[in-house]
Design a protein around this motif. Sequence first.
Motif, PDB file in Angstrom:
ATOM      1  N   ASP A 133       0.835  -1.200   0.000  1.00 28.45           N
ATOM      2  CA  ASP A 133       0.000   0.000   0.000  1.00 28.45           C
ATOM      3  C   ASP A 133       0.869   1.249   0.000  1.00 28.45           C
ATOM      4  OD1 ASP A 133      -2.695  -1.280   0.412  1.00 28.45           O
ATOM      5  OD2 ASP A 133      -1.680  -2.015   2.214  1.00 28.45           O
ATOM      6  N   LEU A 134       2.049   1.140   0.639  1.00 23.95           N
ATOM      7  CA  LEU A 134       2.935   2.291   0.767  1.00 23.95           C
ATOM      8  C   LEU A 134       4.382   1.825   0.739  1.00 23.95           C
ATOM      9  CD1 LEU A 134       3.366   5.348   1.437  1.00 23.95           C
ATOM     10  CD2 LEU A 134       3.233   4.715   3.858  1.00 23.95           C
ATOM     11  N   ASP A 301      -7.299   5.645   5.162  1.00 22.85           N
ATOM     12  CA  ASP A 301      -8.236   5.053   4.207  1.00 22.85           C
ATOM     13  C   ASP A 301      -7.939   5.471   2.773  1.00 22.85           C
ATOM     14  OD1 ASP A 301      -8.892   7.677   4.795  1.00 22.85           O
ATOM     15  OD2 ASP A 301     -11.043   7.381   4.442  1.00 22.85           O
ATOM     16  N   ASN A 302      -6.994   6.409   2.589  1.00 22.34           N
ATOM     17  CA  ASN A 302      -6.692   6.899   1.243  1.00 22.34           C
ATOM     18  C   ASN A 302      -5.227   7.345   1.195  1.00 22.34           C
ATOM     19  OD1 ASN A 302      -6.438   8.445  -1.183  1.00 22.34           O
ATOM     20  ND2 ASN A 302      -8.660   8.774  -1.203  1.00 22.34           N
ATOM     21  N   ILE A 303      -4.348   6.465   0.716  1.00 28.47           N
ATOM     22  CA  ILE A 303      -2.915   6.758   0.689  1.00 28.47           C
ATOM     23  C   ILE A 303      -2.600   7.961  -0.201  1.00 28.47           C
ATOM     24  CG2 ILE A 303      -0.703   5.898  -0.201  1.00 28.47           C
ATOM     25  CD1 ILE A 303      -1.303   5.033   2.608  1.00 28.47           C
ATOM     26  N   ALA A 304      -3.302   8.108  -1.296  1.00 23.57           N
ATOM     27  CA  ALA A 304      -3.056   9.250  -2.184  1.00 23.57           C
ATOM     28  C   ALA A 304      -3.292  10.565  -1.449  1.00 23.57           C
ATOM     29  CB  ALA A 304      -3.948   9.162  -3.414  1.00 23.57           C
ATOM     30  N   THR A 305      -4.376  10.625  -0.680  1.00 24.39           N
ATOM     31  CA  THR A 305      -4.665  11.828   0.112  1.00 24.39           C
ATOM     32  C   THR A 305      -3.616  12.031   1.191  1.00 24.39           C
ATOM     33  OG1 THR A 305      -7.043  11.580  -0.286  1.00 24.39           O
ATOM     34  CG2 THR A 305      -6.378  12.951   1.586  1.00 24.39           C
ATOM     35  N   ALA A 306      -3.201  10.926   1.825  1.00 22.69           N
ATOM     36  CA  ALA A 306      -2.192  10.992   2.884  1.00 22.69           C
ATOM     37  C   ALA A 306      -0.879  11.562   2.357  1.00 22.69           C
ATOM     38  CB  ALA A 306      -1.972   9.600   3.476  1.00 22.69           C
ATOM     39  N   LEU A 307      -0.453  11.078   1.192  1.00 13.61           N
ATOM     40  CA  LEU A 307       0.837  11.521   0.654  1.00 13.61           C
ATOM     41  C   LEU A 307       0.786  12.947   0.135  1.00 13.61           C
ATOM     42  CD1 LEU A 307       2.194   8.287  -1.067  1.00 13.61           C
ATOM     43  CD2 LEU A 307       2.517   9.129   1.266  1.00 13.61           C
ATOM     44  N   GLU A 308      -0.360  13.366  -0.391  1.00 13.21           N
ATOM     45  CA  GLU A 308      -0.482  14.760  -0.801  1.00 13.21           C
ATOM     46  C   GLU A 308      -0.468  15.675   0.423  1.00 13.21           C
ATOM     47  OE1 GLU A 308      -0.664  18.222  -2.861  1.00 13.21           O
ATOM     48  OE2 GLU A 308      -0.122  16.212  -3.566  1.00 13.21           O
ATOM     49  N   ASP A 309      -1.121  15.243   1.506  1.00 11.07           N
ATOM     50  CA  ASP A 309      -1.093  16.016   2.744  1.00 11.07           C
ATOM     51  C   ASP A 309       0.336  16.115   3.279  1.00 11.07           C
ATOM     52  OD1 ASP A 309      -2.570  17.191   5.161  1.00 11.07           O
ATOM     53  OD2 ASP A 309      -1.461  15.545   6.101  1.00 11.07           O
ATOM     54  N   PHE A 310       1.055  14.996   3.259  1.00 14.21           N
ATOM     55  CA  PHE A 310       2.459  14.986   3.691  1.00 14.21           C
ATOM     56  C   PHE A 310       3.295  15.922   2.827  1.00 14.21           C
ATOM     57  CE2 PHE A 310       6.718  12.993   3.020  1.00 14.21           C
ATOM     58  CZ  PHE A 310       7.261  13.291   4.269  1.00 14.21           C
ATOM     59  N   ASN A 311       3.112  15.852   1.517  1.00 16.32           N
ATOM     60  CA  ASN A 311       3.882  16.672   0.587  1.00 16.32           C
ATOM     61  C   ASN A 311       3.670  18.162   0.860  1.00 16.32           C
ATOM     62  OD1 ASN A 311       5.488  16.640  -2.083  1.00 16.32           O
ATOM     63  ND2 ASN A 311       3.802  18.027  -2.548  1.00 16.32           N
ATOM     64  N   GLN A 312       2.420  18.552   1.073  1.00 20.73           N
ATOM     65  CA  GLN A 312       2.109  19.962   1.299  1.00 20.73           C
ATOM     66  C   GLN A 312       2.732  20.477   2.597  1.00 20.73           C
ATOM     67  OE1 GLN A 312       0.507  22.123  -0.750  1.00 20.73           O
ATOM     68  NE2 GLN A 312       0.506  20.475  -2.254  1.00 20.73           N
ATOM     69  N   ASN A 313       2.874  19.604   3.580  1.00 16.08           N
ATOM     70  CA  ASN A 313       3.408  20.020   4.879  1.00 16.08           C
ATOM     71  C   ASN A 313       4.916  19.904   4.978  1.00 16.08           C
ATOM     72  OD1 ASN A 313       0.986  20.709   6.528  1.00 16.08           O
ATOM     73  ND2 ASN A 313       0.410  18.600   6.066  1.00 16.08           N
ATOM     74  N   VAL A 314       5.488  18.866   4.364  1.00 12.91           N
ATOM     75  CA  VAL A 314       6.907  18.604   4.578  1.00 12.91           C
ATOM     76  C   VAL A 314       7.817  19.437   3.676  1.00 12.91           C
ATOM     77  CG1 VAL A 314       7.307  16.709   2.907  1.00 12.91           C
ATOM     78  CG2 VAL A 314       8.521  16.738   5.112  1.00 12.91           C
ATOM     79  N   MET A 315       7.389  19.739   2.453  1.00 14.66           N
ATOM     80  CA  MET A 315       8.284  20.421   1.526  1.00 14.66           C
ATOM     81  C   MET A 315       8.717  21.810   2.014  1.00 14.66           C
ATOM     82  SD  MET A 315       9.063  18.160  -0.559  1.00 14.66           S
ATOM     83  CE  MET A 315      10.151  19.196  -1.519  1.00 14.66           C
TER      84      MET A 315
END
Length: 326
Positions: A133-134, A301-315
């Motif tokens: 999944d990830l 429940d949604n890895i795509a949403t999780a990774l976009e959220d991570f991207n917006q915060n971590v970059m």
Amino acid sequence: MNILVIGAGPAGLMFSSQIKKLNPDWHINIIEKNNQDESVGWGVVLPGRAPHHPANPLSYLSNHETLDAQYIEEFKLTHHNDSALTKTGVTLCGAERKSMVHELRQLCIGLGISIEYEKPASKLVDLQCNKYDLVVVSNGINHTSTYYKEALKPKVEFGKNRYMWYGTTKKFDEMNLIFKTKAKGIFVAHCYKYSSNMSTFVVECSEETYINSGLDEMSTQNAEAFIASVFEEELDGQTVISPKGLKWRNFMTLSHAQAYSDNIVLLGDALQSGHFSIGHGTTMAVVGAQMLVKSVYDHSDNIATALEDFNQNVMPVMQLFDQHAS
């Protein structure tokens, strides 16, 4: 959830242990290219005192006191033979990288996370991403093995100075920045204690000084002796020690425009390397790992949403660290 983590260093270990604590039934597998006894480097700089500072990985170890970490609250600048000492107003923690990584691995194993050693993954086909999944890529500064997809192709820049990560038995009680002139050039040492009997001693110089001093033609032993002579006064006549397999090099800065593609996400130095002059590479790894844990936990429940959220915060955070080293 089924998760593959590539790299058993601080970033991957922190992510794995913390997400496993929140979701004990998730399956997490870590693969590491080196054997379990290999760990590069001497000491690392961490923020604050364990177990109180959340960005200090020792805070998550129940036995952190056994690691002989050293706390530093002063900075000393030495220019040739003149020195100035000042209080920093903050507490830094010097810790041995090898013992820290070992204990973080033991923490993961105790939580039921498997770690497979001597399993390099340098190509996309090696990952079998569709089985997971990830996939968390946390295998350090390696611009060849992080190039899994065009979207994750790193920007790689090399510094002009040469540097070497030495260790020494001379104990430096402060964070030290030392400038010395010898052999037709200037040498700079960044040094601090990380145990009761060892210190990190990073030395850098210009390419011109590196060549003019003859370091480019010296054996490892001769280079150690030469550097010890340059900083003889500060080292109190003690030696410097080279880590196994490392040579003088130009610092490589690796960065990315984004942190993920599909179900592959970058973490730690694989995402953004931190220059040794600010000493926050491990802190960057831990902060990034905590941010990924939160994003994945909040949007499990949604890895795509999780990774976009991570991207917006971590970059923005990674770019801030990068600017501090510029």
